[in-house]
Design an enzyme around this catalytic site. Sequence first.
Site, PDB file in Angstrom:
ATOM      1  N   CYS A 381      -1.387  -1.200  10.179  1.00  0.00           N
ATOM      2  CA  CYS A 381      -1.868  -0.152   9.498  1.00  0.00           C
ATOM      3  C   CYS A 381      -2.855   0.696  10.537  1.00  0.00           C
ATOM      4  O   CYS A 381      -2.826   1.188  11.562  1.00  0.00           O
ATOM      5  CB  CYS A 381      -2.360  -0.518   8.164  1.00  0.00           C
ATOM      6  SG  CYS A 381      -2.392   1.001   6.811  1.00  0.00           S
ATOM      7  N   HIS A 510       1.727  -2.615   6.101  1.00  0.00           N
ATOM      8  CA  HIS A 510       1.180  -4.222   5.989  1.00  0.00           C
ATOM      9  C   HIS A 510       2.067  -5.213   5.932  1.00  0.00           C
ATOM     10  O   HIS A 510       2.475  -5.818   4.822  1.00  0.00           O
ATOM     11  CB  HIS A 510       0.161  -4.233   4.848  1.00  0.00           C
ATOM     12  CG  HIS A 510      -1.150  -3.443   4.958  1.00  0.00           C
ATOM     13  ND1 HIS A 510      -2.072  -3.692   5.456  1.00  0.00           N
ATOM     14  CD2 HIS A 510      -1.348  -2.250   4.388  1.00  0.00           C
ATOM     15  CE1 HIS A 510      -3.197  -2.794   5.642  1.00  0.00           C
ATOM     16  NE2 HIS A 510      -2.631  -1.559   4.964  1.00  0.00           N
ATOM     17  N   GLU A 512       1.633  -8.444   6.394  1.00  0.00           N
ATOM     18  CA  GLU A 512       1.093  -9.711   5.727  1.00  0.00           C
ATOM     19  C   GLU A 512       1.289 -10.086   4.265  1.00  0.00           C
ATOM     20  O   GLU A 512       1.435 -11.041   4.010  1.00  0.00           O
ATOM     21  CB  GLU A 512      -0.471  -9.614   6.402  1.00  0.00           C
ATOM     22  CG  GLU A 512      -1.227  -8.592   5.499  1.00  0.00           C
ATOM     23  CD  GLU A 512      -1.450  -7.264   6.193  1.00  0.00           C
ATOM     24  OE1 GLU A 512      -0.626  -6.873   6.664  1.00  0.00           O
ATOM     25  OE2 GLU A 512      -2.318  -6.622   5.799  1.00  0.00           O
TER      26      GLU A 512
HETATM   27  N1  GLN Z   1      -7.853   4.337   7.146  1.00  0.00           N
HETATM   28  C1  GLN Z   1      -6.653   4.217   7.462  1.00  0.00           C
HETATM   29  C2  GLN Z   1      -5.692   5.164   6.350  1.00  0.00           C
HETATM   30  O1  GLN Z   1      -6.118   5.554   5.290  1.00  0.00           O
HETATM   31  C3  GLN Z   1      -5.755   2.909   7.489  1.00  0.00           C
HETATM   32  C4  GLN Z   1      -5.613   2.307   6.133  1.00  0.00           C
HETATM   33  C5  GLN Z   1      -5.305   0.712   6.312  1.00  0.00           C
HETATM   34  O2  GLN Z   1      -5.287   0.231   7.436  1.00  0.00           O
HETATM   35  N2  GLN Z   1      -4.893   0.218   5.284  1.00  0.00           N
HETATM   36  O3  GLN Z   1      -4.694   5.720   6.707  1.00  0.00           O
END
Ligand code: GLN
Length: 540
Positions: A381, A510, A512
């Site tokens: 992400c 994500h 994970e």
């Molecule tokens: N801050 C970034 C966004 O909002 C990444 C978010 C995250 O890593 N979950 O897109």
Amino acid sequence: MKTKYIFVTGGVLSGLGKGITAASIGNILVARGFSVFMQKFDQYLNIDAGTLNPAEHGEVFVTDDGAETDLDLGHYERFINVSMTKQSSVMSGQIYQSILEKERRGEFLGKTIQFMPHIVPEVKQRIRQAAESSQADFLIVEVGGTVGDYEGLHFIEAIRQMKLDAGRENVMYVHVGFLPYLEVTEELKSKPLQNSVTDIQGFGIQPDIVIARADHSVPDHICQKIALFGNLSNDHVIPVTTVDNVYQVPMILEEHNVDQMILDHFDLKNGQTKTHWKDMLKKMAKPKTKKVIIGLVGKYMLMKDTYLSVIEAVKSGALANDVDVDIRWIDAEKLETGDTFQLDKVDGILVPGGFGIRGIEGKILAAQYAREHKKPYLGLCLGMQVATIEFARHVANLKEANSTEFDQNTPDPVIHIMPDQEKQMLEFNYGGSMRLGAYPCTLAIGTQAHKAYGKLKISERHRHRYEFNNNYRKILEDKGLILSGTSPDNKIVEVIEIKDHPFFVASQFHPEFKSRPNIPHPLFRAFIAASLDHHKENNR
Ligand code: GLN
């Protein structure tokens, strides 16, 4: 079979592993061939966990259907391998919100709204809904907090009434408490746990099983005392001593016959014990000949629970490669001084998700280091967004490239909010403006991501606002960035890689959240394999 309810409460103190215990009960029932669904009650007045501070509460777990939840749901998924849903996470805020909305719609016209008869039935309704929609043999409900907290009374009262509603033959109560150790006399003390059993009895609930958690081994006479004063037979007080590996807890429960106790309680005859996690535990315990060092570049150094699912996924990837793993914490802010000696020492670099500008330049530097030194890199992400920014700045020569999350006025917003998303944000509140939950993704043939997954169509969970800016696709691709995964309609970039690098994969999602201890996630398995190769090449 009609759904059987197991309610898990806690006493003495919080943080004693009630979630792990609830998940372990689920695990041993799955091992006996039953279907299990789980639900967590939290006392907070928040609507969901999305707005809680990860430094205080640990990671925000995300379900397929896009709920932002407490990290206990991650334990549930890892222990029972069933996807949780929005119904699995109930916070007091949701209960009150729904009551107040009904009040405004005039559903209670002329009546006063009260704890009883309004709040408690709303809680019971959530329990029944979870049972009905999951159709599971067992619904395990973990009540957050400790018995006696006035904030949790509506949950305790609801689970008490469930015995009357669903029939006593369909309900079981498990109470988990702690035995403190007194250093001066070198003994465990049972009184606080006895008192907490008395407390829950005072609310009209007789526990059927008491789990006595302790940091020291528990002598029989302590269990007997708790049993006597708690109105239980001796074998229904189960000592669970702290273990280094939480995945051992189901086995400990099995050793004390808890699975059979539960079946006897519900008068269930079927359910053969299947060989379940025994092989996995054996594999975990076996000494390994090799070890890889993974650098986790984050900003919540003191609170490891912030990256709980990431850490579990790394460990699972290591187990699949039959290696030990040493996860080193690398403080992103410290990297900003330009001192990369910590990165020199690791075999692979992982940049997990995150929000806000703090530590961003350090994370960008970590991605640059991984690219230039050909060290395996896994970006999750935010880890994908910083890798994109880094590539744009240093390879495509867009020196001020950035995400609009960190610089609204950047001339090259390689990561931004998509125009149609922006409209949505104006319509919704801040708390509801993220892309959440599972989305399909199509991988490009022959890429590292494709090799890792072994298939082209995948589905992964998201939790973010910002996206890869499509206007930069061509510029960055021409310089060697590979867009290895996109949404099926090719409108959103989901995975990036770097050409001629042993392993540099970063995803907007994500991964994970879908890793299980015995079912490694493909990206983590491949990342650890690449880190192991790197380790060998460097003769560490
Ligand atoms: N801050 C970034 C966004 O909002 C990444 C978010 C995250 O890593 N979950 O897109």
